[in-house]
Motif scaffolding. Structure first.
Motif, PDB file in Angstrom:
ATOM      1  N   PHE A  41       0.804  -1.214   0.000  1.00 57.12           N
ATOM      2  CA  PHE A  41       0.000   0.000   0.000  1.00 57.12           C
ATOM      3  C   PHE A  41       0.839   1.268   0.000  1.00 57.12           C
ATOM      4  CE2 PHE A  41      -4.155  -1.785   0.506  1.00 57.12           C
ATOM      5  CZ  PHE A  41      -3.916  -3.033   1.061  1.00 57.12           C
ATOM      6  N   ALA A 100      -0.952   0.582   6.805  1.00 58.55           N
ATOM      7  CA  ALA A 100      -0.981  -0.811   6.363  1.00 58.55           C
ATOM      8  C   ALA A 100      -0.437  -1.748   7.424  1.00 58.55           C
ATOM      9  CB  ALA A 100      -0.176  -0.964   5.079  1.00 58.55           C
ATOM     10  N   TYR A 146      -4.474  -2.125   7.113  1.00 51.87           N
ATOM     11  CA  TYR A 146      -3.899  -3.396   7.519  1.00 51.87           C
ATOM     12  C   TYR A 146      -4.950  -4.491   7.571  1.00 51.87           C
ATOM     13  CZ  TYR A 146      -5.108  -1.446  12.124  1.00 51.87           C
ATOM     14  OH  TYR A 146      -5.733  -0.852  13.172  1.00 51.87           O
ATOM     15  N   LEU A 174      -7.316  -4.632   5.288  1.00 51.66           N
ATOM     16  CA  LEU A 174      -7.370  -4.988   3.878  1.00 51.66           C
ATOM     17  C   LEU A 174      -6.191  -5.884   3.502  1.00 51.66           C
ATOM     18  CD1 LEU A 174      -9.347  -4.236   1.688  1.00 51.66           C
ATOM     19  CD2 LEU A 174      -7.802  -2.427   0.974  1.00 51.66           C
ATOM     20  N   ALA A 175      -5.022  -5.528   4.021  1.00 52.71           N
ATOM     21  CA  ALA A 175      -3.830  -6.318   3.735  1.00 52.71           C
ATOM     22  C   ALA A 175      -4.008  -7.743   4.245  1.00 52.71           C
ATOM     23  CB  ALA A 175      -2.612  -5.670   4.385  1.00 52.71           C
ATOM     24  N   ALA A 176      -4.572  -7.857   5.450  1.00 52.75           N
ATOM     25  CA  ALA A 176      -4.760  -9.197   6.010  1.00 52.75           C
ATOM     26  C   ALA A 176      -5.746  -9.990   5.164  1.00 52.75           C
ATOM     27  CB  ALA A 176      -5.238  -9.093   7.452  1.00 52.75           C
TER      28      ALA A 176
END
Lengths: 283, 340, 320
Positions: free
Chosen positions: A110, A116, B232, B234-236
């Motif tokens: 990101f 993130a 984070y 979304l990242a996960a």
């Protein structure tokens, strides 16, 4: 302007592309019964191929749809219509469970590393999280592995217990990259990941990426609005405007023989500096 | 007042109060149900260190109490009863399981009624301790119920969104629209009025807890909504994390501080609700003591004007609330400054 | 405009939902309560038969709800068995008394809260602010039960104020002025108790809203422009601070009927509170339901008014 066929001037022998998107459309409708804002067409019939082992850049201004495209490629958003293929496997329409092994192969880094990374976790926990989720490796081995990946991206072992809040921007980006690497991806997408870094840091991260590419053979997709970054980095370039790809091809061709007015405008806006002369566009 | 000092003193006092209420049998010198009709509405016995001759004693003592012809009480200075630490006294059950007879303090011979007696001659101090246990537990349990329910609804609502969210929030609005005190009473009204005393406690807890879930739910929903948007999370998702993993690892930890501050606000509110219900005869029933039903005798004119010690449970309530509010204040300021 | 319409529709749905809830609650009461009434010799069998058919107790549930709703809409809230009279007129007097008491107390509480809160916020950090905040904290901790009882004790000991009730026994013989004085004397203690309970919380909210508004960029800009402090306070700070306070005011309006329940009971003020309590203890079902419904109507109406005020006061809401 006529629609550009994919890879019109691609001179190398044809290899199967790593990732291919065809005719992607995505519209964001603003929810709310009483809302007055109109829906936004983020992607409009977008087709693109990413060659294995290459570095492709997608450039465009804010709102051109670059991030939406990246999110669709990383399976974080679903397009309204169109197809996505990873090698020869069709991704669109796959059930969530089947999608799981695919997710590992395409990872997104990101723009803002600060958001993130979960500030309540320590660095090593963040890097180990994908391993925890997938349960691929034995529990005892996970932290060791996470530490290895951290060191691979240039982070020292003493940072393992730190919260991302105490790390610098460059260190955070490295952490995000280390986390993505644990999944052994094939395609790494960088969504404006260099926007928040100063030039020296940017150079360091780019160096890291080059090293990783040579040693591990990753394919990169770099989303950016910064053309000068693209110049030194990309093999292929695609230019987006208002949800459409207006020009794409080998980087050298796009830069030197740009045809679409938007591309020309972007190139013209690039600041060109010569030491000793006045700053500004036009060398 | 310095924030940390404020927080610490408040917590310390609360800890002492709550501990006392965990071990009521130990702290209270007598059985709260034990009646002595000859000592109806006796005023608190005075604790002396110095007898009427002017000599000082090591241990505090009380004088025996003589009942006069007209029903008033005077000290009989001929008989002294000394205080003793950890004496063996009336049996009680520690945590309802273990038989014990040791009390915190007691008096050799005689009866030290530190807060006077009520109509039936029951020691008000012991009843205060036991009653506090009841009222405080009611508040705590009801708060726990509300928080749990609210957190669940809020998390589901915020996480899954769309029609689940809409539906649950409409339901929440409905609950908010009802005047909760009236609702409390109404629900209580429609359940059998004569319920065995032990069950009244749980009934009260259930009703109060069920009515009060809305505000925690809204707050948790807000936290979940904003946490859900974090990159984070979304990242996960990009790593293939399940909903449960996301909730457990990334989203719910953000709700803990909110829930804690809510707890410090809800507990006094719910204790007050129980006290109000019991005061009006709709809550915990006699002979089980509760600060509410202990205060209800004050509704009688002669009790109110003559027997000042019957007001003491009200003061105890005030002390409890003051400390809860102090802690709640300090916590809120801390949470606010931590998030900015 | 859309905003108000949305709120209005929502309120209607809310009322509908509450009416269903109340009706269902009523059905919870075990057994046919008319059985209980049959035992009451005061009520004639004809009344019972009439009530039975009116409320269609032998008809299915939705039909009963419809009939009940019809009656309620017409203002017929049922029949009080304890008072042997229809509920509506009983409620009317009681509501009037409660609204009077609560209205006076709320108004005074708001005036006090605005004054103290504003002063406190402006003088933040100084000794007078700390004194005020401390006093507010302590008064918030004192339960209303204690306040009401203590005031009653005071009344009996000093004899200055009458002990409970709303009017003296020979009220009907008084002149108008004497009547006003009499009610005022009876009003004093309950109002004091209520204000004591309401004002501190309100003052705290006022203080925090104003304190926050004082740090707003538009206020800083006004200060930088050299505008006089008093003008800044009233023309710049208050409008910014007003938003949450208007919502709070709406809540004050909404809870007008329910806030004084305990005080009324303790001080024997003939309002909705004691009436409601008696009804509960006497299992006078229709009174209970009628009271809950009425308070809910007030609550919803109060919120609606607050929304309207917000709409009028805050241009940002008008824009959306």
């Amino acid at each position: 302007m006529a629609a550009f066929p994919v890879n019109a001037d691609y001179t190398e022998s044809y290899r199967e592309p790593l990732l291919r998107v065809q005719g992607l459309n995505k519209r964001y409708a603003r929810s709310g019964f009483w809302s007055k804002t109109k829906p936004v067409q983020a992607l409009s019939d977008v087709s693109l191929e990413i060659q294995s082992g290459s570095t492709t850049a997608i450039v465009g201004e804010s709102g051109s749809g670059k991030t939406t495209l990246a999110m669709c490629m990383a399976q974080l958003e679903t397009p309204d219509s169109g197809d996505i293929w990873l090698k020869s496997q069709r991704l669109t329409g796959l059930a969530a469970a089947d999608l799981l092994p695919i997710r590992q192969k395409v990872q997104l880094i990101f723009q803002s590393s600060a958001s993130a990374l979960n500030p309540r976790l320590s660095a090593i926990e963040i890097v180990a999280e994908p391993l925890d989720i997938l349960g691929m490796v034995r529990r005892e081995r996970r932290r060791e592995l996470a530490l290895e990946y951290m060191q691979l991206t240039g982070l020292t072992a003493d940072l393992a217990g730190h919260s991302p809040l105490t790390l610098s921007g460059g260190q955070r980006q490295r952490l995000a990259i280390a986390r993505a690497l644990t999944l052994k991806p094939e395609l790494l997408i960088f969504d404006e990941s260099f926007s928040g870094l100063d030039l020296i840091l940017e150079a360091q991260i780019l160096e890291l990426l080059r090293t990783l590419k040579t040693s591990c053979g990753f394919t990169y997709l770099v989303i950016t609005h910064d053309l000068s970054l693209v110049a030194g980095l990309a093999d292929y370039v695609a230019v987006m405007q208002s949800g459409k790809i207006v020009e794409q091809g080998l980087a050298s061709r796009v830069f030197l023989h740009a045809q679409h007015p938007h591309t020309l405008a972007l190139l013209a806006a690039m600041p060109r500096w010569t030491i000793g002369s006045n700053a500004g566009s036009g060398a | 007042m310095n924030l940390n000092v404020q927080l610490r003193t408040g917590l310390a006092v609360l800890a002492v109060l709550h501990l006392m209420l965990l071990f009521p049998g130990f702290v209270a010198p007598y059985d709260p149900m034990e009646q002595d009709r000859t000592m109806s509405f006796a005023s608190p016995t005075v604790v002396h260190l110095r007898d009427q001759n002017g000599s000082w004693h090591m241990r505090p003592f009380i004088y025996a109490v003589a009942v006069n012809q007209d029903g008033s009480y005077t000290e009989d200075t001929r008989q002294k009863h000394f205080f003793r630490a950890f004496p063996s006294g009336a049996p009680y059950k520690l945590f309802g399981l273990f038989h014990c007879t040791v009390h915190l303090f007691g008096v050799d011979g005689g009866r030290a009624i530190l807060m006077g007696t009520d109509r039936y001659g029951r020691d008000q101090f012991s009843r205060l301790i036991y009653g506090g246990q009841v009222s405080l537990f009611a508040g705590l349990l009801a708060a726990l119920l509300s928080l749990f329910l609210g957190a669940f609804v809020g998390a589901v609502s915020g996480f899954y969104g769309r029609w689940i969210d809409d539906g649950l929030m409409r339901l929440a609005e409905l609950f908010l629209a009802l005047p909760w005190l009236y609702l409390l009473f109404a629900v209580r009204a429609f359940l059998p009025l004569s319920v065995p005393p032990a069950s009244t406690f749980f009934l009260v807890v259930l009703i109060i807890g069920l009515v009060g879930w809305v505000r925690p739910a809204r707050l948790v929903r807000g936290v979940v909504l904003s946490a859900k948007e974090q990159k984070y999370v979304l990242a996960a998702r990009g790593f293939g994390a399940s909903d449960l993993h996301l909730l457990r690892r990334h989203i719910l930890p953000h709700t803990y501080s909110v829930l804690l501050t809510q707890a410090t606000l809800l507990v006094p509110q719910f204790v007050l609700a129980e006290v109000t219900l019991s005061f009006l005869g709709l809550g915990v029933a006699e002979p089980i003591p509760s600060w509410g039903n202990m205060l209800s005798s004050l509704q009688q004119y002669h009790v109110m004007i003559s027997y000042w010690w019957m007001f003491l449970p009200g003061i105890a309530l005030g002390v409890l609330f003051l400390n809860y509010f102090t802690v709640a204040d300090a916590l809120q300021t801390k949470v606010q400054s931590a998030s900015t | 405009m859309r905003f108000l319409l949305a709120r209005l529709t929502r309120s209607v749905f809310l009322l509908a939902g509450v009416s269903v809830l109340s009706f269902l609650l009523m059905q919870l009461a075990p057994g046919d309560f008319f059985e209980e009434i049959k035992l009451n010799p005061q009520i004639s069998p004809q009344t019972i038969a009439a009530l039975r058919s009116q409320f269609g107790l032998d008809r299915p549930l939705p039909v009963r709800y419809g009939l009940w709703l019809q009656s309620a809409a017409r203002g017929d809230f049922g029949y009080s068995f304890a008072y042997n009279s229809p509920v509506a007129p009983l409620l009317k007097t009681r509501v009037r008394n409660t609204a009077f008491l609560a209205g006076v107390a709320t108004a005074i509480a708001w005036v006090l809260a605005l004054g103290i809160g504003l002063w406190s916020a402006v003088r933040a950090g100084h000794w007078d602010d700390r004194f005020c905040t401390g006093a507010m904290s302590i008064s918030m901790a004192v339960p209303d039960v204690l306040v009401a009882l203590a005031l009653l004790l005071l009344a009996t000991r000093t004899g200055v104020f009458p002990v409970g009730g709303m009017v003296s026994t020979d009220f009907d013989d008084f002149t108008f002025l004497q009547k006003a004085k009499d009610i005022g004397a009876h009003l004093a203690l309950p109002v004091f108790a209520l204000v004591f309970g309401l004002a501190p919380t309100l003052a705290r909210h006022v203080r925090s809203s104003v304190a926050q508004a004082l740090t707003a960029p538009c206020v800083q800009a006004a200060r930088a422009h050299g505008i006089a402090p008093a003008r800044i306070l009233f023309r710049h700070v208050l409008p910014v601070a007003a938003n949450p306070l208007i919502s709070l005011f709406g809540i004050s309006l909404a809870t007008l009927l329910s806030v004084s329940l305990l005080i009324e009971v303790i001080m024997s003020w003939p309002g909705l509170g004691p009436f409601f309590l008696e009804a509960i203890l006497a299992r006078d079902v229709y009174v209970v339901i009628g009271t809950v419904l009425l308070s809910t109507v007030f609550l919803v109406a109060g919120n609606l008014i607050a929304d309207g005020l917000l709409f009028a006061a805050d241009p940002r809401i008008r824009k959306s």
